[in-house]
Design a protein around this motif. Structure first.
Motif, PDB file in Angstrom:
ATOM      1  N   UNK A 250      68.230 -67.338  19.369  1.00  0.00           N
ATOM      2  CA  UNK A 250      67.838 -68.108  18.183  1.00  0.00           C
ATOM      3  C   UNK A 250      67.801 -67.236  16.930  1.00  0.00           C
ATOM      4  N   UNK A 251      68.293 -65.992  17.066  1.00  0.00           N
ATOM      5  CA  UNK A 251      68.276 -65.076  15.929  1.00  0.00           C
ATOM      6  C   UNK A 251      69.695 -64.624  15.603  1.00  0.00           C
TER       7      UNK A 251
ATOM      8  N   UNK B  26      72.788 -54.386  17.393  1.00  0.00           N
ATOM      9  CA  UNK B  26      71.532 -54.883  17.942  1.00  0.00           C
ATOM     10  C   UNK B  26      70.419 -55.087  16.929  1.00  0.00           C
ATOM     11  N   UNK B  27      70.724 -54.916  15.644  1.00  0.00           N
ATOM     12  CA  UNK B  27      69.684 -55.090  14.624  1.00  0.00           C
ATOM     13  C   UNK B  27      69.506 -56.583  14.323  1.00  0.00           C
ATOM     14  N   UNK B  28      68.240 -57.017  14.247  1.00  0.00           N
ATOM     15  CA  UNK B  28      67.973 -58.429  13.959  1.00  0.00           C
ATOM     16  C   UNK B  28      68.042 -58.679  12.458  1.00  0.00           C
ATOM     17  N   UNK B  29      68.868 -59.664  12.067  1.00  0.00           N
ATOM     18  CA  UNK B  29      69.057 -59.920  10.643  1.00  0.00           C
ATOM     19  C   UNK B  29      68.261 -61.124  10.147  1.00  0.00           C
ATOM     20  N   UNK B  30      67.868 -62.004  11.069  1.00  0.00           N
ATOM     21  CA  UNK B  30      67.114 -63.163  10.612  1.00  0.00           C
ATOM     22  C   UNK B  30      67.127 -64.276  11.642  1.00  0.00           C
ATOM     23  N   UNK B  31      66.481 -65.392  11.284  1.00  0.00           N
ATOM     24  CA  UNK B  31      66.391 -66.531  12.182  1.00  0.00           C
ATOM     25  C   UNK B  31      67.662 -67.370  12.058  1.00  0.00           C
TER      26      UNK B  31
ATOM     27  N   UNK C  55      81.947 -57.978  20.656  1.00  0.00           N
ATOM     28  CA  UNK C  55      80.644 -57.614  20.113  1.00  0.00           C
ATOM     29  C   UNK C  55      79.968 -58.758  19.397  1.00  0.00           C
ATOM     30  N   UNK C  56      80.196 -59.980  19.894  1.00  0.00           N
ATOM     31  CA  UNK C  56      79.644 -61.169  19.259  1.00  0.00           C
ATOM     32  C   UNK C  56      78.280 -61.489  19.875  1.00  0.00           C
ATOM     33  N   UNK C  57      77.236 -60.890  19.312  1.00  0.00           N
ATOM     34  CA  UNK C  57      75.905 -60.982  19.916  1.00  0.00           C
ATOM     35  C   UNK C  57      75.345 -62.397  19.950  1.00  0.00           C
ATOM     36  N   UNK C  58      75.654 -63.163  18.916  1.00  0.00           N
ATOM     37  CA  UNK C  58      75.104 -64.510  18.832  1.00  0.00           C
ATOM     38  C   UNK C  58      75.547 -65.350  20.009  1.00  0.00           C
ATOM     39  N   UNK C  59      76.866 -65.433  20.187  1.00  0.00           N
ATOM     40  CA  UNK C  59      77.433 -66.220  21.276  1.00  0.00           C
ATOM     41  C   UNK C  59      77.011 -65.641  22.619  1.00  0.00           C
ATOM     42  N   UNK C  60      76.966 -64.323  22.681  1.00  0.00           N
ATOM     43  CA  UNK C  60      76.575 -63.647  23.917  1.00  0.00           C
ATOM     44  C   UNK C  60      75.180 -64.101  24.377  1.00  0.00           C
ATOM     45  N   UNK C  61      74.218 -64.087  23.448  1.00  0.00           N
ATOM     46  CA  UNK C  61      72.851 -64.453  23.816  1.00  0.00           C
ATOM     47  C   UNK C  61      72.717 -65.936  24.131  1.00  0.00           C
ATOM     48  N   UNK C  62      73.403 -66.765  23.333  1.00  0.00           N
ATOM     49  CA  UNK C  62      73.317 -68.208  23.570  1.00  0.00           C
ATOM     50  C   UNK C  62      73.856 -68.537  24.960  1.00  0.00           C
ATOM     51  N   UNK C  63      74.984 -67.920  25.308  1.00  0.00           N
ATOM     52  CA  UNK C  63      75.602 -68.199  26.594  1.00  0.00           C
ATOM     53  C   UNK C  63      74.747 -67.649  27.736  1.00  0.00           C
ATOM     54  N   UNK C  64      74.184 -66.461  27.538  1.00  0.00           N
ATOM     55  CA  UNK C  64      73.322 -65.872  28.565  1.00  0.00           C
ATOM     56  C   UNK C  64      72.142 -66.803  28.832  1.00  0.00           C
ATOM     57  N   UNK C  65      71.551 -67.327  27.761  1.00  0.00           N
ATOM     58  CA  UNK C  65      70.410 -68.230  27.919  1.00  0.00           C
ATOM     59  C   UNK C  65      70.812 -69.481  28.692  1.00  0.00           C
TER      60      UNK C  65
ATOM     61  N   UNK D 174      77.232 -61.936  11.005  1.00  0.00           N
ATOM     62  CA  UNK D 174      76.425 -61.089  11.881  1.00  0.00           C
ATOM     63  C   UNK D 174      76.421 -59.620  11.469  1.00  0.00           C
ATOM     64  N   UNK D 175      77.328 -59.252  10.592  1.00  0.00           N
ATOM     65  CA  UNK D 175      77.401 -57.838  10.223  1.00  0.00           C
ATOM     66  C   UNK D 175      77.433 -57.654   8.713  1.00  0.00           C
ATOM     67  N   UNK D 176      76.399 -58.204   8.080  1.00  0.00           N
ATOM     68  CA  UNK D 176      76.345 -58.102   6.622  1.00  0.00           C
ATOM     69  C   UNK D 176      76.048 -56.674   6.219  1.00  0.00           C
TER      70      UNK D 176
END
Lengths: 431, 292
Positions: B43-44, B50-55, B259-269, A429-431
């Motif tokens: 899904x991202x 908060x920067x989107x890195x990809x799908x 600061x684990x955005x991936x898990x944060x968003x998945x769980x929020x959803x 997540x932080x590349x």
């Protein structure tokens, strides 16, 4: 309609002081420096008195005013700094610990100590190395501490015991100092508490002269990519020794309120940071407190103790911030700070001042931490791991499961996979 | 004449929307937008700032479900719901039932039972922490007992349930007591004339008449049980050994501590979907009942 207008007017008027405040700050010539700190209990009062002293002396001369705000434990400060990143509410300086290092190393808002140009030539080598990454010195060691073995000296003396040198000794001592009632219920623990990241950085770090939990020097050189305590066997060695303490039957696995258990006499010994020294001495109920260096895992664990505690992270690049930082690490201020709290002075000059020497003579317990740090391998270092807060609790659960019967190799593998997956997630997540 | 009426109606309708506007704006800004953003971002791959890195496809969900700490938090949440919701319903209903008949001294129990509403959540949590803090707790000092309090898994869960009841008690009590007191007295009188009294009157006449309010308190309790996190942050920090780490506390540590955005968003959803599901069940139930 009239009412609406009046309401609107009242609302506007109530906003005026807020607007006025914004203006007055801009117009004044005094530079405001905001510090978020994490000094708790009586340590907080000591910190505030240092800041007050600054405001009345150096600050007055140079038109700097420092406002110190208590923001909870070091990790709470990190949570708030992360939340405030990119907003105007980010402080100029924040007092945090090693759990902040990974995030701060990646933060675009951090101003390194090198960039500020603070003179660090007098600072303890191990302190500097513990906050140095590939980007340079991330934070200025300020509230340095060492893990200590606290024990009920009155009780130990009455039984003719001394502080243990190794974990195996610890088990022996615990079996002598613990007490059970007629039902077999523990009424006084020989030892209380379960180690976690902070303690393990020393227990693993000291093995074989020096060891690391994670690769890249515990994550200091460009971030860790994996845990190495499994292949080096260091965690397993620790667990097997620690089990001896558990097997005495006088070991309490409590993880909260351990300080209160100790100071109330319900536990004979526990491990805690030297920063708690002043608080613990003052709150011990009816017995004398003793402290000793952390017991060694085994005879080969000769590295000593990892320097722990906190450091000051800067987010504003100006001369006022530099002045404040240099004041806080000056020899005299470090002496006052250490005498009031139990933190280890980070300024090597402090140890040579007459007043500090006299203080140590009268309060020998305060020198245990600095002696053990000064005799340790300065390259031993704290652990920089992502999801630090979560891993802290994972370690405790992992060790408890082991003590309750999980096989040692399974235990080590489980912990390795938890850490590796946290690192992988972070790196993805932080590349 | 007719035209005038329509414009007037139009005007009043516009006015209604105007009044609603602040609420809608707030909801859109602070509820709908973040909810949608969370669902999309689940899904991202998003970095800490908060920067989107990809799908990412389902990676974030896979990570979430492969984390033993998350599975543990699900179990803890279910245990808490199973203990808290029935206990809370029983105790608040009991208190309201025993004090439902207004009398000259009613103000005493009412004052006592309303009071918890006025005390802040953190104050209660801190108080509970000191009362039940391990062997050396205030409770054990006062009573000479050896209750392990929040230092043992079972003790910590028990203290948390008690705290939860304290936090919900005031509001639930107000709702229930109002419901009891607004029962048409003629119904009760009629039942009395028919010979019903005491327990039968209470159980067969009064309770069925306040069923809807009881249901509201049950759903409120359910909502609070699913979302409980702040008291845990103060009281136990999820411990000992993750035994009080609920789903929302897990969310808090992943989102705000790690600061684990991936898990944060998945769980929020996931939690959003769950909340929507529960609300749908509730409204459907109400609709069916109204139609009947």
């Amino acid at each position: 309609m009239k009412k609406t207008i009046i309401t609107a007017l009242i609302l506007l008027l109530s906003l005026l002081p807020v607007l006025a405040m914004g203006n007055s700050e801009k117009n004044s010539e005094v530079t405001e420096v905001v510090i978020w700190h994490s000094a708790q209990g009586s340590n907080s009062d000591v910190f505030d008195s240092l800041i007050e002293e600054f405001n009345n002396t150096v600050g007055k001369d140079q038109n700097i005013h420092v406002e110190s705000i208590y923001q909870g434990k070091a990790n709470d400060v990190l949570t708030k700094v992360n939340a405030a990143s990119g907003t105007s509410s980010l402080p100029d300086i924040a007092m945090m610990d090693a759990t902040a290092a990974t995030d701060m190393n990646a933060s675009e808002y951090l101003v390194t100590i090198d960039a500020l140009g603070v003179d660090t030539s007098k600072i303890l080598e191990s302190g500097l190395s513990s906050y140095t990454s590939e980007k340079g010195l991330l934070a200025l060691p300020f509230n340095a501490s060492a893990l200590l073995y606290y024990y009920n000296k009155t009780l130990y003396d009455s039984l003719g015991l001394t502080a243990p040198r190794t974990i195996a000794d610890m088990a022996y001592v615990a079996s002598k100092t613990g007490l059970k009632d007629s039902n077999g219920k523990l009424t006084r623990a020989g030892f209380i508490g379960i180690p976690t990241t902070f303690e393990l950085s020393t227990f693993i770090g000291a093995q074989n002269g020096i060891s690391f939990m994670l690769d890249n020097r515990n994550g200091h050189d460009g971030g860790a990519t994996k845990a190495i305590f499994k292949e080096e066997g260091t965690y397993k060695t620790f667990l097997q020794e620690w089990k001896k303490v558990f097997d005495t039957g006088f070991y309490s696995t409590a993880t909260s309120g351990t300080t209160e258990e100790f100071t109330s006499g319900r536990a004979a010994a526990f491990l805690a940071s030297s920063s708690k020294l002043a608080t613990i001495i003052n709150s011990a109920e009816g017995f004398e407190v003793g402290v000793a260096a952390v017991p060694m895992v085994n005879e080969n664990a000769t590295g000593g103790t990892v320097i722990s505690g906190g450091a000051l992270f800067a987010f504003t690049d100006n001369s006022a911030v530099k002045t404040v930082l240099e004041y806080l690490i000056s020899a005299d201020v470090q002496a006052l700070w250490s005498e009031g709290t139990g933190y280890v002075p980070v300024n090597t000059d402090t140890y040579n001042t007459e007043s500090y020497k006299a203080f140590l003579k009268e309060n020998p317990l305060y020198s245990v931490a600095s002696d053990s740090l000064l005799s340790s391998n300065p390259n031993m270092t704290n652990v920089w791991v992502p999801s630090a807060y979560s891993i802290y609790y994972s370690f405790q659960t992992n060790i408890l499961n082991f003590l309750n019967g999980t096989d040692v190799d399974t235990t080590v593998s489980e912990m390795e996979s938890i850490i590796n997956s946290a690192i992988k997630t972070y790196r993805d997540q932080n590349k | 004449m007719r035209e005038k009426k329509t414009t007037k109606k139009y005007h009043s309708q516009n006015k209604a929307y105007l009044y609603l506007l602040p609420a809608i704006t707030v909801a859109a800004l602070f509820y709908w937008y973040p909810s949608l953003k969370s669902i999309v971002e689940s899904f991202l791959t998003v970095n800490q700032s908060g920067k989107i890195l990809g799908f990412a496809g389902l990676d974030n969900y896979r990570r979430l479900f492969s984390d033993p700490a998350f599975i543990n938090s699900l179990k803890v949440s279910l245990t808490f719901i199973a203990l808290f919701v029935p206990a809370n319903t029983f105790i608040t209903l009991l208190a309201a039932s025993l004090t439902r008949r207004p009398s000259r001294l009613s103000f005493i129990p009412e004052y006592i039972f309303f009071a918890p509403v006025a005390v802040s959540l953190s104050a209660y949590s801190l108080l509970m922490r000191d009362i039940f803090r391990g062997q050396a707790s205030v409770l054990n000092n006062l009573l000479g007992t050896t209750f392990s309090g929040i230092t043992s898994a079972a003790g910590a869960m028990a203290v948390l349930v008690v705290l939860g009841i304290f936090l919900d008690f005031g509001l639930d009590y107000i709702l229930l007591i109002c419901a009891f007191r607004s029962i048409d007295s003629s119904v009760v009188e009629a039942a009395r004339m028919d010979g019903a009294g005491g327990w039968r009157l209470y159980w067969l006449v009064e309770v069925p008449m306040i069923k809807d309010t009881v249901l509201v308190t049950v759903f409120l309790a359910l909502k609070d049980a699913i979302l409980i996190s702040a008291p845990i942050i103060i009281l136990t920090e999820g411990g000992p050994f993750r035994s009080t780490e609920t789903v929302m506390f897990y969310y808090y540590t992943e989102a705000f501590r790690s600061g684990n955005r991936g898990v944060q968003n998945a769980l929020a959803a996931l939690v959003l979907t769950l909340a929507a599901l529960i609300m749908t069940i509730y409204t459907t139930y109400k609709k069916i009942k109204e139609e009947r």
